[in-house]
Enzyme design. Sequence first.
Site, mmCIF file in Angstrom:
data_model
loop_
_atom_site.group_PDB
_atom_site.id
_atom_site.type_symbol
_atom_site.label_atom_id
_atom_site.label_comp_id
_atom_site.label_asym_id
_atom_site.label_seq_id
_atom_site.Cartn_x
_atom_site.Cartn_y
_atom_site.Cartn_z
ATOM 1 C CG HIS A 114 -0.225 0.015 2.523
ATOM 2 N ND1 HIS A 114 0.335 1.142 3.077
ATOM 3 C CD2 HIS A 114 0.014 -0.992 3.404
ATOM 4 C CE1 HIS A 114 0.891 0.845 4.224
ATOM 5 N NE2 HIS A 114 0.714 -0.457 4.455
ATOM 6 C CD GLU A 138 1.424 -5.946 8.121
ATOM 7 O OE1 GLU A 138 1.527 -7.194 8.164
ATOM 8 O OE2 GLU A 138 2.232 -5.205 7.543
#
Length: 222
Positions: free
Chosen positions: A9, A81
């Site tokens: 990201h 994550e």
Amino acid sequence: MPVLYLVRHGQASFGADDYDVLSPTGHRQAEAVGRALAAQGVTPDAWVMGDMRRHRETMEGILTGMDATGITPEVHAGLNEYDFGALLKAKMKAAGQDDAPPPDRRNYFRTLREVVQEWHRDEIPDPYETYGTFRDRVEDARTFCMREGVETVLAVSSGGAIGQMIARLLDAPPITQVKLQLQMKNCAVNRIVYSARNAYLHGFNETPYIDASNEAEMLTYS
């Protein structure tokens, strides 16, 4: 051979109340990497992302940069994550402590490395998620992305999950996961070529959208 483009990201909001949102730089990085991939001739026939906000915002920027609006990416939570904050709280609770250390960058990343290695060794009591669970869900996501019938896959994930996927691909020890994570640049591109039997790392931590003219602004790690 089919190719998985695994993109971290864009820059999120380190130190803010909500990390899980791209900064203005993160939005620019996402569009820029999309333009760079399009210029390389990358034409995905499958688009996959984790279900975190920073994954969605990064994918939206990539789609804009690639002039591929109108596509609805698939979502796989295995690309999410791990929750470092929850691991740190579990560690401190077990030690009878309540207050987290101040979130300055040097202390943060040193503490992250130490806590994650304890997590790898199952030394943190009652974690919100065991390392084995994390490892297995990331592997599930890899299998989902590398499924039969697609030739070019673009997936958006996070540094820890990407580090885990690559470490397992290389048959490396668990510590490699966090070492790779801490090197991972925002919107870095990692390339994995694969077949029904094998998968090979062909590119790691690439930033095709960065050059000397924009490096000062666009090269970020958190």
